[in-house]
Each structure stands twice: as C-alpha cells, then as structure tokens.
Design a protein around this motif. Structure first.
Motif, PDB file in Angstrom:
ATOM      1  N   ARG A  13      97.943   3.713 -42.682  1.00 23.29           N
ATOM      2  CA  ARG A  13      97.450   3.945 -41.333  1.00 23.29           C
ATOM      3  C   ARG A  13      98.535   3.597 -40.337  1.00 23.29           C
ATOM      4  O   ARG A  13      99.432   2.818 -40.637  1.00 23.29           O
ATOM      5  N   GLU A  14      98.419   4.148 -39.155  1.00 24.49           N
ATOM      6  CA  GLU A  14      99.327   3.768 -38.085  1.00 24.49           C
ATOM      7  C   GLU A  14      98.669   2.670 -37.270  1.00 24.49           C
ATOM      8  O   GLU A  14      97.539   2.830 -36.794  1.00 24.49           O
ATOM      9  N   PRO A  15      99.345   1.523 -37.116  1.00 25.02           N
ATOM     10  CA  PRO A  15      98.752   0.427 -36.339  1.00 25.02           C
ATOM     11  C   PRO A  15      98.487   0.841 -34.899  1.00 25.02           C
ATOM     12  O   PRO A  15      99.141   1.746 -34.371  1.00 25.02           O
ATOM     13  N   THR A  16      97.528   0.188 -34.269  1.00 25.70           N
ATOM     14  CA  THR A  16      97.200   0.506 -32.884  1.00 25.70           C
ATOM     15  C   THR A  16      98.317   0.100 -31.946  1.00 25.70           C
ATOM     16  O   THR A  16      98.493   0.702 -30.895  1.00 25.70           O
ATOM     17  N   ARG A  17      99.059  -0.923 -32.323  1.00 19.89           N
ATOM     18  CA  ARG A  17     100.183  -1.362 -31.502  1.00 19.89           C
ATOM     19  C   ARG A  17     101.408  -1.381 -32.393  1.00 19.89           C
ATOM     20  O   ARG A  17     101.601  -2.286 -33.199  1.00 19.89           O
ATOM     21  N   ARG A  18     102.262  -0.394 -32.247  1.00 17.86           N
ATOM     22  CA  ARG A  18     103.384  -0.248 -33.156  1.00 17.86           C
ATOM     23  C   ARG A  18     104.503  -1.220 -32.801  1.00 17.86           C
ATOM     24  O   ARG A  18     104.740  -1.528 -31.634  1.00 17.86           O
ATOM     25  N   PRO A  19     105.252  -1.680 -33.815  1.00 16.55           N
ATOM     26  CA  PRO A  19     106.394  -2.535 -33.543  1.00 16.55           C
ATOM     27  C   PRO A  19     107.540  -1.729 -32.949  1.00 16.55           C
ATOM     28  O   PRO A  19     107.456  -0.507 -32.846  1.00 16.55           O
ATOM     29  N   ARG A  36     108.970  -1.641 -48.496  1.00 16.28           N
ATOM     30  CA  ARG A  36     108.488  -2.077 -47.188  1.00 16.28           C
ATOM     31  C   ARG A  36     106.999  -1.824 -47.015  1.00 16.28           C
ATOM     32  O   ARG A  36     106.431  -0.941 -47.635  1.00 16.28           O
ATOM     33  N   PHE A  37     106.374  -2.570 -46.113  1.00 16.21           N
ATOM     34  CA  PHE A  37     104.975  -2.305 -45.784  1.00 16.21           C
ATOM     35  C   PHE A  37     104.908  -1.098 -44.866  1.00 16.21           C
ATOM     36  O   PHE A  37     105.696  -0.956 -43.950  1.00 16.21           O
ATOM     37  N   GLU A  38     103.924  -0.255 -45.110  1.00 13.59           N
ATOM     38  CA  GLU A  38     103.675   0.871 -44.208  1.00 13.59           C
ATOM     39  C   GLU A  38     102.216   0.899 -43.866  1.00 13.59           C
ATOM     40  O   GLU A  38     101.389   1.173 -44.663  1.00 13.59           O
TER      41      GLU A  38
END
Length: 571
Positions: A46-52, A569-571
C-alpha cells in the motif's frame, strides 16, 4: 474547524467533477478497450497516507511513468474497476525488472487470475523475463516476448562463501565463538570450505522454491511437472525458441501490441486500431469518475514500522551497500506509533537477517511496551532471522508468508587478528595492557585463555537470554525452544509447523487482523509509516567496525536466500 472545512472541500470537488463532465463525455467515446500496466521493481503493498521524503521502492528513480503500478492495493482497485466496465476487454501487463519477494508475486498472480475470472483478458509482455517474472506471466491468457527478448528460465541457484583460507593468506586470523552448530555465520570467516550444514540449509530452501516454480508454471501453461522440469533444464531461451517450445504464445514488437490485442474497426471509412492506454487515461474518460470525498471523521490509522536490514546500534541513515537499520531509529518509530491516538494497531514489518544482539534486544523491549497498549503484529515476507526474529517476539502474533526465512535462534561473537597482515606490510605495533581482559578488543592478537573464557561465558549468557525471550513469547519451555534453536533456519510454513510463527498469510490479511484485534469496526483504514530511513553497511564492516569484539545475532544464510525473491526494503 474540520466540520466547516470538509464540506467546503467536498463542494469544490463536486464543482470540479461537474465542470469536467462535458470533456469526459467527449473522452468517453474513445475510452480504450485495453489498459496498459507496467510491473517493475518492488511496488509496495500500500502507499502510506503520508509519504517519506524518498518514496519507498522508488527512491532516486523520480516520478514513475503513468503505466507503472505503484502499489499492489492500487493495482487491485484498478482491476476491480475495470472488471465492471463492459467496454473493457482486458489489460496488457508489461514486465520489466520485477524484483518482488514470493509473497508479492503470489498477490500479483491471484489478482490476474481474479481479473480473468471476471471474463476479462490478460496479456503479458516482456523483453527479458526471469523465473520470477515468468511465474507472473503464466497467470495471463497470453504470454508474449519481444522478438529480441529472452526467457531466463533456469531455476534457482544460491552461493555460499567461505573466506577462512583467503584471510589466512592475507595474514588475518578470525577468532569467533558461536552457540549452536547451525549458527553458521562465523564460518564465513573461519572455514576454508562451505560446511555440510550450510549446504543442507540452502538446499532445503532451494528445493521449496524450485518446487513452487515448477507447480506455478505447470498450472499456468497447462503442462505436467515433468514437462516443466525439462523446460527449466533446457533454459535459457531466446524468444523464438521459447515460442517454438510452447513456453510463450508468441513474439511481438511493442509497437505491434495494439494490433495484437484487438481487431481493427471501421470509423468514418478509415480503419483505426483499438486503444491501449495507461490507467490514468482510462480514468480521464470515465463519465462519473471516482471522487475521493473528504470524510468528516478521520479514518483510523494502522501504523507500520519497518525493520529492514542489518540491525546495528544507533541511528539509521543513508549510504551505499547492504541496508542497515539503527535501533535508535526503530525504537523512536515504535514509540511514535504507540503515542499516536489515531493509530489503533501496529504492524512491525520485519525484513532483517539480524545484527547486533544488544540492539535487537533494545528493539524487542520497545515493541513489548507498545504491545501492552495496542495490538502489534509482526509481519515477515522476506526474512526474520536471529536478531530480526528476536525483535519480532515483542508482537502479539508473528505472521509470515510461506517462503519467508525465519528462525536462526543463536548468537556468535569474535574479532579479527590483523597482526599477520600488518607484519607483511612492515607495520609493527606493540600492545601494552593493564588488566586481565584489557586487550580483549585489540585486533593485534587473538584471545588469551582468560579472554576466551569470558567471551564464551558472554555468548552462553546471551544465548540463554535469547531462549528465554522466545520461550516466554511462544509459550514454550527453554528446553523445547533449544531443540528448535542453535541457529536452525525455517521457511514460513515450517516455522508455523514448529510453533515459531502464529499464522501464514499476506500483508493485507495481517493488517486487517491487527485492526480486528483493536476492535475497530471499519473495513477501510489508512496506513501511516513510522520510521523507514536506512543506512547501508557491509557485513564485514559491521563486524570489524567500532568495537572489534562484539556479540551478534546474525544469519548470512538468510541474507543470501533473499536473492530468490528480490530486494530487502520495506514497501
């Protein structure tokens, strides 16, 4: 303030949707019959709600092209939307440098199979396709290669290294202590040849991966396992030979794909090829597109804390080489997730072969503290070995995918004596000590008998503490865990069988389960990433840097086995 602002934002979204209606009506006439997707790299679940600052999985690559799948959840939603559209005949999936672990590959296969079950057509195309990508390709109705392409179907191979003899020739002597004959990490530096135990461990994983490759290809291409094994033994293939042998359905240039996918149709007396566009173009042609209305109440959050790479003390950072993750960074992230009131549950995403025993135990304690306040689930789709598994013990449950690498409960310690190398170089150093063990960290000599006894006692103490942590977390006795420990490594399926893992399942299942434990009656939730920065560091630098004598819970075998599925890596 939110009660006033959100209705205003939703009103603006409605106005924008209505104003764009005439343009969408015009675009709807030429809505494509086939939608193009590009599978590359290691897309996140999933794509996080607040991306790094650096997008996970896309770091340094810039903005992806429109057809690129940027998350598995986004791909699932796109296919669900397309499956309901009677005008859509199917999709084209382009495979280019896909580097996902087996767990994500299984998700992709199931998504494609589900799309086909809805009566849609799936065509897979690539230029240079490896065994991993070919398994995804086999889930399509039609598998195509570029005329200049290749199919690298050759099975799996793993390489184990022994540096002992080479180091001795350089004048470097490795002095290590280990607890458990299956804790083979020091063998990298002490043995002249790869041991039988190391070989047997890697062969067990190779057998599992190879069997799955055969079964997946046999199912997708409707062939017997014997035929697939013969295919693998005759690889690799040029595109022409792969087509002749029946591994693919044909060869086709990229420019000819639209014609291959659909018949030409008449329009105003002229022939026009049916469209082939990426998903954003398809959405632009929807008369009533999906609008992301802003909810009056914020959705509950699932916090994800990545533990990816070699575990070391201190902070994580950025740099070249294999990944490392600092205990300070992970602890800070875990605590932040625990303090956030919107975060109802936490998933500790573990992708680590271990590292510093002390740093791993520090992370374990932080996870345990948060687990007392809210549900914490540890999820493994690549590797949770040694210190990585120790850190996962703090969670309420440990979930793993069938082919994850789990276990390696054990520790080792040691240092390198470089006095011989310096002597060859004409460098002379004299060690002067006060105190029986004051020279224990020095690289100028090996261990004295007194120092050796001290190190062996420390290794034994930490090993016993490791057993206690596992026994307490898994509800077993130390003696029972010892029978499973001493460095033994398991696949996720075998780890569940012996009680080191609670469940085998996918990332989405683990996330939903964590939210269920939090008693959050919501099918939809947002994912928030905590932490995630990484620094890269080689194993040799880990062992030789800082204090040269240290105690480690690390499993290089697990590290090597990750090559079967992709990155770390974590995705």
């Amino acid at each position: 303030m939110r009660l006033l602002l959100i209705p205003l934002i939703n009103l603006l979204l409605l106005l924008r949707t209505l104003l764009g209606l005439p343009f969408r009506l015009l675009a709807a006439r030429s809505r494509p019959a086939y939608i193009r997707f590009r599978l590359t790299g290691d897309p996140p679940y999933r794509e996080p709600t607040r991306r790094p600052r650096l997008p996970l999985g896309l770091g340094g690559q810039g903005r992806p092209e429109p057809a690129t799948v940027t998350s598995l959840e986004g791909f699932r939603k796109a296919l669900a939307l397309l499956a309901k559209d009677p005008k859509v005949k199917g999709i084209l999936v382009e495979l280019e440098g896909l580097e996902v672990p087996p767990a994500k590959r299984e998700v992709l296969v199931k998504l494609l199979e589900g799309f086909r079950a809805a009566g849609k057509r799936v065509v897979a195309w690539g230029v240079s396709v490896n065994s991993l990508e070919y398994q995804v390709m086999c889930a399509a109705d039609e598998a195509l290669l570029s005329p200049a392409g290749r199919l690298e179907l050759v099975g799996y191979a793993a390489e184990a290294t022994a540096l002992g003899e080479g180091l001795e020739r350089l004048g470097v002597k490795a002095h290590f202590f280990r607890r458990g004959e299956y804790k083979t990490a020091p063998e990298l530096f002490t043995h002249p040849r790869v041991s039988d135990i190391q070989r047997q461990t890697m062969e067990a994983f190779l057998d599992e991966r190879y069997t799955e490759l055969v079964d997946t290809v046999a199912k997708g291409r409707k062939r017997t396992p014997e035929e697939v094994r013969a295919w693998i033994d005759a690889g690799p293939y040029s595109a022409k030979r792969a087509a002749a042998q029946g591994l693919i359905d044909g060869v086709c240039d990229e420019a000819d794909l639209p014609e291959r996918l659909g018949k030409k149709r008449e329009k105003d007396g002229e022939e026009e090829e049916e469209g082939l566009e990426p998903m954003p173009m398809y959405r632009a042609g929807l008369v009533w597109p999906e609008v992301r209305w802003r909810p009056l109440r914020l959705r509950p959050l699932l916090g994800v804390v990545p533990l990816t790479g070699v575990i070391t003390p201190g902070k994580s950072g950025a740099g070249p080489g294999p990944q490392r993750v600092g205990s300070d960074t992970v602890v800070k992230a875990v605590r932040a997730a625990g303090r956030n009131r919107r975060v109802k549950a936490v998933v500790l995403y573990v992708a680590s072969p271990g590292g510093s025993a002390t740093a791993s135990e520090i992370i374990l304690e932080a996870v345990q503290r948060v687990a007392k306040k809210k549900p914490v689930i540890a999820f493994v789709d690549r590797v949770a070995a040694s210190g990585g598994y120790m850190a996962a013990l703090g969670a309420k449950e440990i979930w793993a995918t069938p082919h994850a690498v789990v276990g390696s409960i054990g520790v080792f310690a040691g240092k390198f004596d470089v006095s011989g190398l310096l002597e060859k170089l004409g460098v002379h150093r004299t060690l002067i000590t006060r105190g029986e063990n004051s020279g224990i960290y020095s690289p100028m000599r090996g261990f004295t008998e007194h120092e050796r006894a001290s190190m062996e006692a420390e290794v034994e103490e930490i090993y016993q503490a490791f057993l206690e942590h596992v026994a307490k977390a898994r509800g077993r006795t130390k003696e029972e865990i010892h029978q499973l420990a001493e460095g033994r490594v398991y696949s996720g399926t075998r780890a569940q069988g012996v009680g080191l893992v609670d469940k085998t399942g996918g990332f989405e299942e683990a996330c939903r389960y964590a939210m269920d434990l939090a008693k959050v009656p919501a099918e939809r939730f947002d994912l928030r990433l905590f932490g995630g920065a990484d620094r890269r560091l080689s194993l040799l630098k880990l062992l030789m840097g800082g204090a040269l004598t240290g105690v480690y819970a690390f499993c290089p075998t697990a590290w090597d086995l990750q090559g079967f599925g992709g990155g770390e890596r974590f995705e």
